[in-house]
Design an enzyme around this catalytic site. Sequence first.
Site, short mmCIF file in Angstrom:
data_model
loop_
_atom_site.label_atom_id
_atom_site.label_comp_id
_atom_site.label_asym_id
_atom_site.label_seq_id
_atom_site.Cartn_x
_atom_site.Cartn_y
_atom_site.Cartn_z
N ARG A 198 6.70 -6.42 3.22
CA ARG A 198 5.36 -6.81 3.08
C ARG A 198 5.27 -6.61 1.42
O ARG A 198 5.46 -5.42 0.81
CB ARG A 198 4.17 -5.95 3.32
CG ARG A 198 2.90 -6.68 2.88
CD ARG A 198 1.78 -6.44 3.56
NE ARG A 198 1.29 -4.86 3.67
CZ ARG A 198 0.07 -4.29 4.13
NH1 ARG A 198 -0.77 -4.98 4.54
NH2 ARG A 198 -0.15 -2.97 4.03
N HIS B 290 0.84 -1.21 0.21
CA HIS B 290 0.10 0.21 0.09
C HIS B 290 0.95 1.19 0.06
O HIS B 290 0.35 2.07 -0.25
CB HIS B 290 -1.20 -0.03 1.10
CG HIS B 290 -1.93 -0.89 1.22
ND1 HIS B 290 -3.06 -0.92 0.21
CD2 HIS B 290 -2.20 -1.98 1.91
CE1 HIS B 290 -3.98 -1.87 0.25
NE2 HIS B 290 -3.47 -2.66 1.24
#
Length: 255
Positions: free
Chosen positions: A73, A48
């Site tokens: 991530r 994100h």
Amino acid sequence: MDRQTNAFKAALKARTPQVGLWMAIASAYAAELCGQCGYDWYVIDAEHAPNTITTVVAQLQAMQGCGGEPVLRIPVNDLNFLKQATDAGVRTILAPMIETADQARQLADAMHYPPRGRRGVGSALARASRFGADANYLASANERACLLLQVETVKGLANIADICAVEGVDGIFIGTADLAADMGHLGRPAAPEVQEAMLSATNRILAAGLPVGGLTSDPALAKSWLAAGLTFVAVGNDVSVLRAGLTALRGHFPG
């Protein structure tokens, strides 16, 4: 961070609580600051946050010697990014949106060298081996590797037993934000139904022999998760902490 061992992975195996911090500013300068604040693990978010492999490497370099484990991530299902990241020196991967054992198996294969997996061999050129200076890298890389799977949908929780059974998976992270959305509670991860589903899944994951993790900015909820048996809990993120601090500071003055 000790280059030769993954102390974070060892702590997960020993079920020693690990307190983490999420990093989404995508800045090496900010990462260096965060790395000096005493957390056990730090997530560099490339799902994100606007991170590229180049900004990830810069943050790894900035955090060298910080004492906490950088955890990357990756973008959803991006095995090519994972390959670049592991060669760049990332040892601990957090993979989002895992719903099936097949997805878990593909990631485990990509994380490990043969015969355990199918990771490509390019370490002589890579930062992970200190550009070839670490003569023991290939022999020890699989042991240093730590794969955390982010399960965050109703389907994923339904398949949790099969996911946990995949060889090479070192922990399960339950993403309550997306789980809440999938359960009809968008923006309300602390909703009782969501927390009940999470804790039920936690018990099944623990019974399967794997540690459980999560993320919340609520200190009381984080403490309750640790008391419930979660091992690795991130307790905030750099963006929100910075914004809250700056907003609070501004509030002390008129205008």
